[in-house]
Motif scaffolding. Structure first.
Motif, PDB file in Angstrom:
ATOM      1  N   GLN B  24      -3.556  -1.031   4.021  1.00  0.00           N
ATOM      2  CA  GLN B  24      -2.110  -1.143   3.845  1.00  0.00           C
ATOM      3  C   GLN B  24      -1.754  -1.382   2.374  1.00  0.00           C
ATOM      4  O   GLN B  24      -0.879  -0.724   1.808  1.00  0.00           O
ATOM      5  CB  GLN B  24      -1.601  -2.310   4.707  1.00  0.00           C
ATOM      6  CG  GLN B  24      -0.140  -2.600   4.584  1.00  0.00           C
ATOM      7  CD  GLN B  24       0.699  -1.554   5.292  1.00  0.00           C
ATOM      8  OE1 GLN B  24       0.672  -1.462   6.506  1.00  0.00           O
ATOM      9  NE2 GLN B  24       1.417  -0.761   4.529  1.00  0.00           N
ATOM     10  N   THR B  28       0.136   1.271  -0.182  1.00  0.00           N
ATOM     11  CA  THR B  28       1.439   0.974  -0.784  1.00  0.00           C
ATOM     12  C   THR B  28       1.363   1.059  -2.314  1.00  0.00           C
ATOM     13  O   THR B  28       2.244   1.634  -2.955  1.00  0.00           O
ATOM     14  CB  THR B  28       1.922  -0.421  -0.346  1.00  0.00           C
ATOM     15  OG1 THR B  28       1.990  -0.446   1.071  1.00  0.00           O
ATOM     16  CG2 THR B  28       3.283  -0.745  -0.935  1.00  0.00           C
ATOM     17  N   ARG B  31       1.469   4.596  -3.533  1.00  0.00           N
ATOM     18  CA  ARG B  31       2.825   5.169  -3.543  1.00  0.00           C
ATOM     19  C   ARG B  31       3.614   4.647  -4.744  1.00  0.00           C
ATOM     20  O   ARG B  31       4.331   5.381  -5.412  1.00  0.00           O
ATOM     21  CB  ARG B  31       3.573   4.841  -2.244  1.00  0.00           C
ATOM     22  CG  ARG B  31       5.032   5.329  -2.291  1.00  0.00           C
ATOM     23  CD  ARG B  31       5.731   5.252  -0.962  1.00  0.00           C
ATOM     24  NE  ARG B  31       5.645   3.951  -0.319  1.00  0.00           N
ATOM     25  CZ  ARG B  31       6.393   2.901  -0.658  1.00  0.00           C
ATOM     26  NH1 ARG B  31       7.279   2.999  -1.632  1.00  0.00           N
ATOM     27  NH2 ARG B  31       6.236   1.756  -0.044  1.00  0.00           N
ATOM     28  N   LEU B  32       3.453   3.347  -5.050  1.00  0.00           N
ATOM     29  CA  LEU B  32       4.238   2.761  -6.142  1.00  0.00           C
ATOM     30  C   LEU B  32       3.784   3.271  -7.506  1.00  0.00           C
ATOM     31  O   LEU B  32       4.595   3.449  -8.400  1.00  0.00           O
ATOM     32  CB  LEU B  32       4.127   1.233  -6.108  1.00  0.00           C
ATOM     33  CG  LEU B  32       4.773   0.551  -4.896  1.00  0.00           C
ATOM     34  CD1 LEU B  32       4.537  -0.946  -4.949  1.00  0.00           C
ATOM     35  CD2 LEU B  32       6.263   0.865  -4.836  1.00  0.00           C
ATOM     36  N   VAL B  68       0.123  -7.226  -1.418  1.00  0.00           N
ATOM     37  CA  VAL B  68       0.862  -6.127  -2.048  1.00  0.00           C
ATOM     38  C   VAL B  68       1.640  -6.650  -3.254  1.00  0.00           C
ATOM     39  O   VAL B  68       1.607  -6.063  -4.339  1.00  0.00           O
ATOM     40  CB  VAL B  68       1.809  -5.433  -1.039  1.00  0.00           C
ATOM     41  CG1 VAL B  68       2.783  -4.509  -1.755  1.00  0.00           C
ATOM     42  CG2 VAL B  68       1.006  -4.658  -0.007  1.00  0.00           C
ATOM     43  N   ARG B  72       0.793  -5.617  -6.982  1.00  0.00           N
ATOM     44  CA  ARG B  72       1.830  -4.900  -7.709  1.00  0.00           C
ATOM     45  C   ARG B  72       2.081  -5.564  -9.072  1.00  0.00           C
ATOM     46  O   ARG B  72       2.164  -4.889 -10.101  1.00  0.00           O
ATOM     47  CB  ARG B  72       3.108  -4.892  -6.867  1.00  0.00           C
ATOM     48  CG  ARG B  72       4.231  -4.089  -7.461  1.00  0.00           C
ATOM     49  CD  ARG B  72       5.424  -4.031  -6.522  1.00  0.00           C
ATOM     50  NE  ARG B  72       6.639  -3.910  -7.307  1.00  0.00           N
ATOM     51  CZ  ARG B  72       7.369  -4.946  -7.685  1.00  0.00           C
ATOM     52  NH1 ARG B  72       7.020  -6.175  -7.337  1.00  0.00           N
ATOM     53  NH2 ARG B  72       8.439  -4.756  -8.427  1.00  0.00           N
ATOM     54  N   SER B  99      11.342   1.230  -3.852  1.00  0.00           N
ATOM     55  CA  SER B  99      10.465   0.954  -2.719  1.00  0.00           C
ATOM     56  C   SER B  99      11.078  -0.058  -1.751  1.00  0.00           C
ATOM     57  O   SER B  99      10.711  -0.111  -0.590  1.00  0.00           O
ATOM     58  CB  SER B  99       9.107   0.451  -3.209  1.00  0.00           C
ATOM     59  OG  SER B  99       9.235  -0.894  -3.627  1.00  0.00           O
ATOM     60  N   HIS B 100      12.020  -0.891  -2.262  1.00  0.00           N
ATOM     61  CA  HIS B 100      12.673  -1.838  -1.360  1.00  0.00           C
ATOM     62  C   HIS B 100      13.811  -1.175  -0.602  1.00  0.00           C
ATOM     63  O   HIS B 100      14.327  -1.705   0.347  1.00  0.00           O
ATOM     64  CB  HIS B 100      13.227  -3.031  -2.154  1.00  0.00           C
ATOM     65  CG  HIS B 100      12.141  -3.859  -2.746  1.00  0.00           C
ATOM     66  ND1 HIS B 100      11.250  -4.557  -1.965  1.00  0.00           N
ATOM     67  CD2 HIS B 100      11.768  -4.068  -4.029  1.00  0.00           C
ATOM     68  CE1 HIS B 100      10.385  -5.182  -2.760  1.00  0.00           C
ATOM     69  NE2 HIS B 100      10.674  -4.888  -3.999  1.00  0.00           N
ATOM     70  N   GLU B 106      11.799   8.954   2.887  1.00  0.00           N
ATOM     71  CA  GLU B 106      10.827   7.952   3.314  1.00  0.00           C
ATOM     72  C   GLU B 106      10.953   7.687   4.812  1.00  0.00           C
ATOM     73  O   GLU B 106      10.146   6.989   5.378  1.00  0.00           O
ATOM     74  CB  GLU B 106      11.049   6.635   2.577  1.00  0.00           C
ATOM     75  CG  GLU B 106      11.114   6.769   1.086  1.00  0.00           C
ATOM     76  CD  GLU B 106       9.814   6.399   0.440  1.00  0.00           C
ATOM     77  OE1 GLU B 106       9.300   7.217  -0.326  1.00  0.00           O
ATOM     78  OE2 GLU B 106       9.321   5.294   0.719  1.00  0.00           O
ATOM     79  N   ASP B 115       4.828   4.470   7.410  1.00  0.00           N
ATOM     80  CA  ASP B 115       3.807   3.566   6.911  1.00  0.00           C
ATOM     81  C   ASP B 115       3.010   4.281   5.815  1.00  0.00           C
ATOM     82  O   ASP B 115       2.604   5.425   5.982  1.00  0.00           O
ATOM     83  CB  ASP B 115       2.894   3.182   8.074  1.00  0.00           C
ATOM     84  CG  ASP B 115       1.964   2.048   7.712  1.00  0.00           C
ATOM     85  OD1 ASP B 115       1.135   2.239   6.809  1.00  0.00           O
ATOM     86  OD2 ASP B 115       2.063   0.983   8.339  1.00  0.00           O
ATOM     87  N   ASP B 116       2.778   3.583   4.705  1.00  0.00           N
ATOM     88  CA  ASP B 116       2.036   4.204   3.605  1.00  0.00           C
ATOM     89  C   ASP B 116       0.637   4.630   4.011  1.00  0.00           C
ATOM     90  O   ASP B 116       0.085   5.565   3.466  1.00  0.00           O
ATOM     91  CB  ASP B 116       1.955   3.227   2.425  1.00  0.00           C
ATOM     92  CG  ASP B 116       3.290   3.090   1.722  1.00  0.00           C
ATOM     93  OD1 ASP B 116       3.945   4.121   1.501  1.00  0.00           O
ATOM     94  OD2 ASP B 116       3.678   1.956   1.407  1.00  0.00           O
ATOM     95  N   ARG B 117       0.054   3.930   5.004  1.00  0.00           N
ATOM     96  CA  ARG B 117      -1.304   4.292   5.415  1.00  0.00           C
ATOM     97  C   ARG B 117      -1.358   5.705   5.990  1.00  0.00           C
ATOM     98  O   ARG B 117      -2.365   6.383   5.892  1.00  0.00           O
ATOM     99  CB  ARG B 117      -1.821   3.295   6.459  1.00  0.00           C
ATOM    100  CG  ARG B 117      -2.236   1.969   5.859  1.00  0.00           C
ATOM    101  CD  ARG B 117      -2.642   1.020   6.946  1.00  0.00           C
ATOM    102  NE  ARG B 117      -1.516   0.819   7.873  1.00  0.00           N
ATOM    103  CZ  ARG B 117      -1.625   0.189   9.031  1.00  0.00           C
ATOM    104  NH1 ARG B 117      -2.780  -0.270   9.434  1.00  0.00           N
ATOM    105  NH2 ARG B 117      -0.565   0.012   9.798  1.00  0.00           N
TER     106      ARG B 117
END
Lengths: 123, 413
Positions: B24, B28, B31-32, B68, B72, B99-100, B106, B115-117
């Motif tokens: 997870q 994430t 993606r960021l 995360v 980050r 992302s928030h 998305e 889900d990013d996974r």
């Protein structure tokens, strides 16, 4: 945005499955022209076309002081690039979708390979 | 003493949380930041920080979220220190804010946030990647296995596995393999690739007891995939197939030697896994969109229902193999169908069916093992022994070879 090379290969000078009759040639050209039109209209087409036989190529390499010229091809192999497109595509999936269209049009395998940034190309 | 025990159980709990949170968190971070290696390093650093802190202060309520956030911040620090730091940091700020507040793309079907996974598993299992690269990346990035663990699973050196992972990541970056869930038109092919990677991981664990952990990992990943794509019956089918296969593992070998279904002590099968697997199969049947994994799971479900080989519903199994062959016409499916026919119509019928596929599968040890079994039932001991000898020559695992050698010895007595 990235750029990709879509290349097709001749095996010992032959392109298996290439059109052999005038009718087949006409249909082949129509498919290719339609494909290139679609590439052009979507801003995908950068450059491309068919290559003359490797017998027509010449190799240049750096020598001592002067550039030395020999007859080609550079690689002694059964397979040689027979033609290629360079296309714009956002990512590999987009490039592969165009690759499928190329295969549908020319009915011959292609290789899809990403370009790397040099002076002009923004990879 | 109690204190020592607490520390150790805390350490195990922390370890488990890491394993769960790893995929997870990495997904994430990718993606960021759009960079797999940066994401891996940042998550690793966050784990080190968490490990200290959690052992002192306890595990926070949302450990994955904590990881995360920490990762980050580390990635931003890392980028800030790098050459193009300032410029990149401004860009990153923008990405992080977005992302928030997920952009429209998305959102998955029904407005659920993707889900990013799920993005990550489709990237790792892209069909443009070599199969061994897909498997290694999936285990490393989604499974959270260390490079050393992945290397051990595939019996290569750590440096060879490191190189494999670097090459895989290179292709993702250079060829711009997208980090997103494929569009509907591409989804069936792409999902097939994901499922085949997970099934290969499972079967690698099944072939070798030393690598049993891979089976657990494959089931965990399949379960996560079903949670992420509840509307894909083939994902559920794969999970059921793994669970039903796993349920029989305790009875499948003794002292490193294979025990045939016919001879297994069925009381040692794991009932909880069978019930879960069969419940999934029933739900799949109700959905009415059969596919290869669901059909294979259904076949296993029938086997798991029977108290013995003799009381197995063989007509049902043959019917399922017929269906499976219509969607997956491989010689291996034909082989299993022939064996099932042998259980209903006898060894002669099975041999006749085997003959129709023998040429195509001449190098597959199980064809010769099946021939040997049928010939033995007909009392043709010499022919049976020759078939088992050919099978032993072609077998790829130690357990299979040992099993076949024993058949040969028994026939020679």
């Amino acid at each position: 945005m990235g750029e990709y090379l879509l290349s097709t290969f001749a095996v010992e000078g032959e392109v298996p499955g290439a059109p052999s009759t005038p009718e087949e040639m006409k249909a082949f050209m129509e498919r290719v022209v339609a494909l290139e039109g679609e590439m052009e209209a979507t801003g995908t087409f950068v450059f491309g076309g068919a290559l003359h036989d490797p017998d027509a190529s010449t190799v240049l390499r750096a020598g001592e002081g002067d550039v030395v010229m020999t007859t080609g091809p550079f690689v002694e192999a059964k397979e040689h690039i027979a033609g290629f497109y360079i296309i714009n595509a956002d990512d590999l999936d987009t490039a592969l979708a165009w690759g499928r269209k190329v295969v549908d049009a020319i009915r011959h395998p292609i290789e899809v390979r990403p370009f790397r940034a040099t002076g002009r190309v923004q990879a | 003493m109690t204190r020592t025990h607490d520390v150790r159980s805390d350490a195990i709990a922390v370890e488990r949380v890491f394993r769960e949170a790893y995929g997870q968190a990495v997904a994430t971070l990718i993606r960021l930041f759009g960079d797999i290696t940066l994401a891996e390093d940042a998550v690793q650093d966050a784990f080190v920080a968490a490990s200290d802190r959690w052992r002192r202060a306890g595990i926070p309520p949302n450990p994955a979220g904590w990881i995360v956030t920490a990762a980050r911040n580390r990635a931003i620090d890392d980028r800030r220190r790098s050459r193009r730091g300032r410029e990149l940091h401004e860009q990153l700020g923008a990405v992080a804010v977005r992302s928030h507040d997920p952009a429209p793309d998305e959102q998955g079907h029904g407005g659920a946030v993707i889900d990013d996974r799920l993005r990550l598993i489709f990237t790792c299992c892209h069909p443009a990647m070599r199969m061994e690269h897909r498997v290694a990346l999936t285990l490393r990035l989604l499974g959270g296995l260390s490079v050393e663990e992945v290397a051990r699973s595939f019996m290569v050196s750590e440096s060879a596995m490191m190189k494999r992972l670097v090459r895989a990541k290179y292709k993702i970056k250079a060829a711009k393999i997208p980090y997103r869930v494929p569009e509907a038109a591409d989804l069936p092919e792409r999902l097939r690739s994901v499922l085949s990677v997970l099934y290969l991981i499972y079967n690698t664990g099944l072939d070798d007891p030393e690598r049993a952990a891979l089976r657990t990992e494959a089931i965990r990943l399949a379960r996560a995939l079903v949670g992420l794509m509840p509307d894909e019956p083939e994902a559920a089918g794969l999970l059921a197939l793994m669970l039903l296969s796993e349920s029989r593992v305790p009875a499948r070998t003794a002292r490193g030697e294979l025990i045939l279904l016919r001879d297994q002590d069925r009381s040692r099968w794991n009932r909880a896994m069978i019930e879960e697997g069969q419940a999934i199969v029933r739900a799949c049947i109700r959905r009415g969109q059969p596919g290869p994994y669901q059909l294979q799971a259904a076949i296993q479900a029938v086997h798991c229902d029977a108290a013995s080989l003799e009381t197995t519903d063989w007509p049902q199994i043959v019917a399922l193999y017929d269906h499976l062959f219509s969607v997956m016409p491989t010689p291996v499916v034909a082989l299993n169908r022939a064996i099932a026919i042998g259980e209903i119509e006898g060894p002669n019928a099975a041999l006749a069916t085997l003959d129709t596929i023998a040429r195509e599968l001449d190098n597959y040890h199980l064809v010769h093992a099946a021939r040997g079994t049928m010939l033995r039932r007909l009392g043709q001991r010499d022919a049976a022994r020759l078939a088992f000898e050919r099978a032993a020559l072609l077998a790829s695992t130690e357990a299979d070879r040992r099993f076949l050698q024993r058949q040969i010895q028994d026939l020679a007595d």
